[in-house]
Write an enzyme that holds these catalytic residues in place. Structure first.
Site, PDB file in Angstrom:
ATOM      1  N   ARG A  15     -56.100  35.777  -5.512  1.00 11.87           N
ATOM      2  CA  ARG A  15     -55.721  36.650  -6.302  1.00 11.87           C
ATOM      3  C   ARG A  15     -54.482  37.171  -6.286  1.00 11.87           C
ATOM      4  NH1 ARG A  15     -60.764  39.107  -3.913  1.00 11.87           N
ATOM      5  NH2 ARG A  15     -59.738  37.641  -2.112  1.00 11.87           N
ATOM      6  N   TYR A  22     -72.301  32.047   8.115  1.00 11.95           N
ATOM      7  CA  TYR A  22     -72.733  33.068   6.988  1.00 11.95           C
ATOM      8  C   TYR A  22     -73.371  32.469   6.808  1.00 11.95           C
ATOM      9  CZ  TYR A  22     -67.580  33.708   6.094  1.00 11.95           C
ATOM     10  OH  TYR A  22     -66.561  34.257   5.827  1.00 11.95           O
TER      11      TYR A  22
HETATM   12  O1  CP3 Z   1     -56.057  27.827  -2.560  1.00 16.33           O
HETATM   13  C1  CP3 Z   1     -56.870  27.932  -1.841  1.00 16.33           C
HETATM   14  O2  CP3 Z   1     -57.409  27.824  -0.335  1.00 16.33           O
HETATM   15  C2  CP3 Z   1     -58.479  27.333  -2.351  1.00 16.33           C
HETATM   16  C3  CP3 Z   1     -59.598  27.934  -2.646  1.00 16.33           C
HETATM   17  C4  CP3 Z   1     -60.486  28.412  -1.393  1.00 16.33           C
HETATM   18  C5  CP3 Z   1     -60.801  29.358  -1.284  1.00 16.33           C
HETATM   19  N1  CP3 Z   1     -62.062  29.627  -0.589  1.00 16.33           N
HETATM   20  C6  CP3 Z   1     -60.777  30.260  -2.995  1.00 16.33           C
HETATM   21  C7  CP3 Z   1     -61.668  31.706  -2.597  1.00 16.33           C
HETATM   22  C8  CP3 Z   1     -60.362  27.791   0.270  1.00 16.33           C
HETATM   23  C9  CP3 Z   1     -60.085  26.596   0.674  1.00 16.33           C
HETATM   24  C10 CP3 Z   1     -61.432  29.375   0.862  1.00 16.33           C
HETATM   25  C11 CP3 Z   1     -62.194  28.526   1.712  1.00 16.33           C
HETATM   26  C12 CP3 Z   1     -62.722  29.940   2.345  1.00 16.33           C
HETATM   27  N2  CP3 Z   1     -63.367  30.454   1.510  1.00 16.33           N
HETATM   28  C13 CP3 Z   1     -63.137  30.272   3.988  1.00 16.33           C
HETATM   29  C14 CP3 Z   1     -61.511  29.484   4.816  1.00 16.33           C
HETATM   30  C15 CP3 Z   1     -60.920  30.280   5.242  1.00 16.33           C
HETATM   31  C16 CP3 Z   1     -60.910  31.492   5.355  1.00 16.33           C
HETATM   32  O3  CP3 Z   1     -60.378  32.221   5.006  1.00 16.33           O
HETATM   33  O4  CP3 Z   1     -61.494  31.907   6.840  1.00 16.33           O
HETATM   34  C17 CP3 Z   1     -64.320  31.309   4.053  1.00 16.33           C
HETATM   35  C18 CP3 Z   1     -64.178  31.866   5.362  1.00 16.33           C
HETATM   36  C19 CP3 Z   1     -64.482  31.267   2.684  1.00 16.33           C
HETATM   37  C20 CP3 Z   1     -65.885  31.910   2.008  1.00 16.33           C
HETATM   38  C21 CP3 Z   1     -65.283  33.399   0.921  1.00 16.33           C
HETATM   39  N3  CP3 Z   1     -65.295  33.311  -0.182  1.00 16.33           N
HETATM   40  C22 CP3 Z   1     -65.048  34.561   1.056  1.00 16.33           C
HETATM   41  C23 CP3 Z   1     -65.772  35.706   3.318  1.00 16.33           C
HETATM   42  C24 CP3 Z   1     -64.714  35.730   0.407  1.00 16.33           C
HETATM   43  C25 CP3 Z   1     -64.808  37.277  -0.144  1.00 16.33           C
HETATM   44  C26 CP3 Z   1     -63.529  36.796   0.927  1.00 16.33           C
HETATM   45  C27 CP3 Z   1     -62.203  37.067  -0.066  1.00 16.33           C
HETATM   46  O5  CP3 Z   1     -61.679  37.020  -0.018  1.00 16.33           O
HETATM   47  O6  CP3 Z   1     -62.591  37.390  -1.209  1.00 16.33           O
HETATM   48  C28 CP3 Z   1     -64.848  34.213  -1.050  1.00 16.33           C
HETATM   49  C29 CP3 Z   1     -63.446  34.264  -1.735  1.00 16.33           C
HETATM   50  C30 CP3 Z   1     -63.139  33.258  -2.656  1.00 16.33           C
HETATM   51  N4  CP3 Z   1     -62.987  32.626  -2.380  1.00 16.33           N
HETATM   52  C31 CP3 Z   1     -62.044  33.898  -3.429  1.00 16.33           C
HETATM   53  C32 CP3 Z   1     -61.513  33.302  -3.755  1.00 16.33           C
HETATM   54  C33 CP3 Z   1     -59.536  32.917  -3.937  1.00 16.33           C
HETATM   55  C34 CP3 Z   1     -61.507  35.633  -3.632  1.00 16.33           C
HETATM   56  C35 CP3 Z   1     -62.987  35.174  -4.577  1.00 16.33           C
HETATM   57  C36 CP3 Z   1     -62.563  35.985  -6.578  1.00 16.33           C
HETATM   58  O7  CP3 Z   1     -61.266  35.727  -6.781  1.00 16.33           O
HETATM   59  O8  CP3 Z   1     -63.000  36.823  -7.382  1.00 16.33           O
END
Ligand code: CP3
Length: 349
Positions: free
Chosen positions: A34, A156
C-alpha cells in the site's frame, strides 16, 4: 571447471551460498503493497485482497511494481501466508481496515474437516503468478517464494484473525496438544508442498515467516516453532536439496540461535528488537537478514542515514542481506525508500 560468477547472477544467491557481497543485497519485507500508489490503483480494481492474490496477471504486476522504482535485489511473489488456510477450506476474508477474519478452528472436529488433498489445486494461481514474474525478471534479481510457519498460520486459524497475544492458540496447544499437533502437522505437509511448488515454478529463494514466534515460552517454542520448521525445511530439502531457505522467527530473541542451528535454514531474518551484536554472533554460523526499524524508514532524515551506515559497517563484512526488521509500513514515503536503496548501494551512509 567452469565457474559462473555468482555476483553477475544474483547477489542474494551469492550471500545465501555463504559469501559476502559488497554492497550487500537489499529487499524489503512487504515491498509490494500500500505505500505504492500504483499498488493502490491495481488494488482498487479488485473487490477483495484474496482476489488480487488469486489473479496471476495482477499479482505478477504488483510483484514487479517495486522493482520498477527501486534497485532491489529480489522480488517476493505477491500472495499471503493466509492463502494456505484458504486452500485448506477454511473461510478466510480480508476486511478493509480490519485485517484478516477467519472462521476459527478450535476443536478436533474442525481440524479433521480441513482438506489437505485439494490444497495444491487452490494454490495453483500462486505458481502461475511466479511463471508470469519469471518471464519478466532480470536474472540478477532473485524471486522469493514464501509461506507462513506452521505456528504463525495456526495462530490465525485458531484465533480467527490477528491477536495481541495469540492466547487462543496457546490455550488450545496446552489443553488439546494432540489436536493442535494434528493441525501443525497438516500445515507442515501443505506448506512443504507449497514451497516446493513455488520453487519448481521458478522461485530461487524461499522464506518462512514466523511472525508470532516470539509469543511462546522456551519448551513450546521448541515444540511449535523449531520442530515443525525443521520438518518443513527437511521435507523441502529432501526434494530440492540446494534451494536456499530464509527463516524469520520474529521476536525469538535468545532462542533464535537454537532455531538457526536446529531447523536447517540457510539464513536467518532478524527482527527490529534483535541487538546487532547478536546478529554478528549468528553471522558466524549463517547469513543474517534485517533489521532496520520500519518506523525509522517512515521517519527518514539523518537518523535513518546514521543507522543504515551503522548496519552496513557492523554486518556488511560478513554474509548479510539488508532488510527491515518487519514489513514496510503503508505510510512510508517513497523518497525514503529510494534514499535507503541508494545508501546501501553506495556502501556507506
Ligand atoms: O511484498 C510482499 O512482501 C509480498 C506479499 C505479502 C503480503 N503479506 C501481502 C499483503 C507477504 C509476504 C505477506 C506476509 C504476511 N501476511 C505475514 C507475515 C509477515 C508479517 O507481516 O508478519 C502475515 C502475518 C500476513 C497476514 C496478513 N495479511 C495480515 C495480518 C494482513 C492485514 C494487515 C495489513 O497489513 O493490512 C494482511 C493483508 C496483506 N497482505 C496486505 C498485503 C499487501 C494488505 C491488504 C490490502 O492491500 O488490501
Amino acid at each position: 571447471m567452469l565457474r559462473v560468477p555468482f555476483s553477475s547472477v544474483s547477489p542474494l544467491l551469492k550471500v545465501l551460498a555463504g559469501q559476502t557481497a559488497s554492497p550487500p543485497p537489499i529487499w524489503l519485507m512487504r515491498q509490494a503493497g500500500r505505500y505504492l500508489p500504483e499498488y493502490r490503483q491495481v488494488r482498487s480494481k479488485v473487490s477483495s485482497f484474496l482476489d488480487l492474490c488469486r489473479t496471476p496477471d495482477l499479482a505478477a504486476e504488483v510483484t514487479l511494481q517495486p522493482l520498477r522504482r527501486f534497485a532491489f535485489d529480489a522480488a517476493i511473489v505477491f500472495s499471503d501466508i493466509l492463502i494456505v488456510p484458504y486452500a485448506l477450506g477454511q473461510k478466510v476474508e480480508f476486511v478493509d481496515g480490519e485485517g484478516p477474519k477467519l472462521e476459527p478452528v478450535r476443536d478436533a472436529k474442525s481440524v479433521a474437516a480441513l482438506e489437505g488433498s485439494s490444497a495444491v489445486k487452490a494454490l495453483a494461481p500462486v505458481y502461475e503468478t511466479i511463471e508470469h514474474v519469471i518471464a519478466e525478471l532480470p536474472k540478477s534479481v532473485a524471486l522469493i517464494g514464501f509461506c507462513g510457519a506452521p505456528w504463525t498460520v495456526a495462530t490465525y486459524m485458531v484465533e480467527g484473525g490477528g491477536s495481541k497475544d495469540q492466547a487462543e492458540a496457546r490455550l488450545l496447544a496446552y489443553r488439546q496438544p494432540d489436536t493442535f499437533q494434528r493441525l501443525v502437522d497438516l500445515l507442515v505437509d501443505v506448506s512443504a508442498n507449497h514451497l516446493v511448488s513455488q520453487a519448481k515454478a521458478g522461485a530461487s529463494v524461499l522464506q518462512i515467516f514466523d511472525s508470532w514466534a516470539g509469543s511462546l515460552p522456551e519448551d513450546e517454542f521448541e515444540r511449535w516453532c523449531t520442530n515443525p520448521t525443521k520438518k518443513l525445511v527437511g521435507q523441502v530439502k529432501a526434494i530440492l536439496p540446494t534451494i536456499p531457505i530464509i527463516g524469520f522467527p520474529r521476536g525469538a530473541g535468545l532462542l533464535a540461535e537454537r532455531y538457526a542451528r536446529e531447523t536447517g535454514i540457510d539464513a536467518i531474518g532478524c527482527d527490529t528488537s534483535m541487538p546487532v551484536g547478536w546478529m554478528q554472533r549468528l553471522q558466524v554460523h549463517l547469513p543474517v537478514q534485517g533489521n532496520l526499524d520500519p518506523l525509522l524508514l517512515v521517519a527518514g532524515g539523518e537518523a535513518l542515514d546514521i543507522r543504515v551506515g551503522a548496519l552496513l559497517e557492523t554486518l556488511g563484512q560478513q554474509p548479510f542481506i539488508f532488510n527491515l526488521g518487519h514489513g514496510i509500513l503503508p505510510e512510508t514515503p517513497l523518497e525514503h525508500v529510494s534514499r535507503l536503496v541508494n545508501l546501501v548501494k553506495a556502501g556507506a551512509a
